[in-house]
Design an enzyme around this catalytic site. Structure first.
Site, PDB file in Angstrom:
ATOM      1  N   LYS A 191       0.856  -1.253   0.116  1.00 29.93           N
ATOM      2  CA  LYS A 191      -0.035   0.201  -0.246  1.00 29.93           C
ATOM      3  C   LYS A 191       1.024   1.182  -0.058  1.00 29.93           C
ATOM      4  O   LYS A 191       0.960   2.051   0.991  1.00 29.93           O
ATOM      5  CB  LYS A 191      -0.871  -0.162   1.278  1.00 29.93           C
ATOM      6  CG  LYS A 191      -2.281   0.681   0.923  1.00 29.93           C
ATOM      7  CD  LYS A 191      -3.379   0.232   1.821  1.00 29.93           C
ATOM      8  CE  LYS A 191      -4.479   1.218   1.469  1.00 29.93           C
ATOM      9  NZ  LYS A 191      -5.026   1.061   0.490  1.00 29.93           N
ATOM     10  N   GLU A 214      -7.464  -4.804 -11.101  1.00 33.91           N
ATOM     11  CA  GLU A 214      -8.450  -3.950  -9.902  1.00 33.91           C
ATOM     12  C   GLU A 214      -8.874  -2.551 -10.275  1.00 33.91           C
ATOM     13  O   GLU A 214      -8.212  -2.085 -11.649  1.00 33.91           O
ATOM     14  CB  GLU A 214      -7.863  -4.022  -8.444  1.00 33.91           C
ATOM     15  CG  GLU A 214      -6.270  -3.358  -8.549  1.00 33.91           C
ATOM     16  CD  GLU A 214      -5.814  -3.540  -7.217  1.00 33.91           C
ATOM     17  OE1 GLU A 214      -6.273  -3.138  -6.117  1.00 33.91           O
ATOM     18  OE2 GLU A 214      -4.587  -3.755  -6.956  1.00 33.91           O
TER      19      GLU A 214
END
Length: 380
Positions: free
Chosen positions: A187, A223
């Site tokens: 992340k 995604e």
């Protein structure tokens, strides 16, 4: 749980940062361990123009939520998963590896000191943003010598404007979000900056978000810029497998377990090809910010594909309703995902952290020693 709420128009909440009372701050040296830290007033920060995060993007973050539930509790949702992912992300970007217990205590302290900013039951949630970055200056490309960890919170409403509506997505054919063997599974802040320009172009065309394809062959979906994807077809729920360029989403994992263990659906983490998503019975995305949002239209090379006549499908609806019901304590939590903050405040292994005492932000001790590291100070 009782207590007055902050004076906020809860019915008008969007997904924007709202200033709260306090945030958690800690400092650590490159060769140190995360310890100490404290609550400080919410406010601006100072950075050197040569800071590692500004020049070389050395930073990672997390996103989780606190909820005011039907039982009157303030709860956290699957905070262990966020703590584990933060440890992996910091390691990947050569940041001192975040200790999961330290991470959880920092989140707990911040939420506990800002409980009145958690929206009332049914009015939204408190978004929690832990973030760590390279603070020290550096001109050469290298890990810097000092890092700052902050946790701040904000009350939020719906991520997509307009509330519950079918998403209108575009398959992105000119840009990639991440590449194999890169940092797509961390992340990292750079992953999101890479998605800003394609998203801006898509929004100019009236789309809500973009679907990214794999960078190698461009025949598989990966995604969205800010969420994972699911498709449902012929009785099987599928989501793209974790290939190294896809983020291991907490909500993604939660949906997989809900669908498999509670709804008794066949769930597959596998390659999902472009043709699969365009021919699916249902398509939805998942994420901490969006929770579960159904997709009504997908555009690929100017051709529009309508999904389930633009309506939310029954599988999507059951996944969404079950997830929200667990988060809001509207049903029993069969997985042990929900942790009441009020309980944590008194069962913390560190009573000094649990009392949320205010003190100057402190540093971290050196490995094997008790002295202050990074920004100095012996940690509290």
């Amino acid at each position: 749980m009782t207590g007055k709420k902050a004076k906020i128009d809860w019915d008008s909440l969007g997904f924007d940062a709202v200033e709260t009372r306090s945030m958690f701050k800690a400092i650590c040296s490159q060769d140190g361990q995360w310890t100490g830290g404290s609550l400080v007033p919410y406010g601006t920060i100072e950075l050197s123009p040569a800071a590692g995060v500004l020049n070389y993007g050395q930073g990672v973050f997390e996103g989780t939520k606190a909820f005011h539930t039907a039982k009157g509790n303030i709860v956290l949702f699957r905070i262990d998963r966020n703590a584990e992912r933060m440890a992996l992300s910091t390691k990947r970007l050569c940041i001192p590896i975040m200790d999961p217990d330290f991470f959880k205590q920092a989140v707990l302290a911040t939420v506990g000191d800002n409980l009145d900013y958690v929206p009332p039951y049914g009015k939204g949630s408190m978004y929690i943003r832990p973030i760590v970055w390279g603070t020290a200056p550096a001109l050469g490309v290298r890990p810097v010598s000092e890092y700052t960890f902050i946790v701040f919170v904000s009350p939020v409403g719906s991520y997509f404007k307009g509330g519950i509506k079918p998403l209108n997505l575009k398959v992105e054919t000119h840009f990639h979000r991440a590449a194999p063997k890169g940092i797509g599974n961390a992340k990292a802040i750079g992953n999101y900056s890479a998605s800003l320009y394609p998203l801006a172009l898509a929004k100019q065309e009236g789309f809500d978000e973009v679907i990214y394809l794999d960078a190698r062959i461009e025949d598989r979906v990966e995604e969205l810029g800010s969420a994972n994807l699911f498709i449902y077809k012929d009785g099987v729920l599928k989501t793209p497998k974790l290939s190294g360029s896809i983020l291991d989403g907490v909500t993604r994992n939660s949906v997989c377990r809900i669908a498999s263990e509670l709804l008794e659906l066949q769930v597959e983490e596998t390659d999902v090809y472009l043709k699969d998503i365009l021919e699916a019975d249902e398509v939805f995305c998942s994420g901490t910010a969006v929770t579960v949002a159904h997709v009504g239209r997908i555009t690929f090379n100017d051709k529009v594909f309508e999904i389930n006549q633009g309506q939310m499908g029954s599988v999507t609806e059951k996944c969404k309703e079950t997830l929200i019901a667990i988060q809001r304590e509207e049903m029993e939590d069969p997985f042990g995902w929900i942790i009441p903050v009020a309980c944590l405040l008194y069962t913390s292994p560190s009573p000094r952290d649990a009392t949320l005492s205010r003190m100057p932000a402190s540093g971290c001790k050196k490995k094997g020693g008790g002295g202050g590291g990074g920004g100095g100070g012996g940690g509290g």
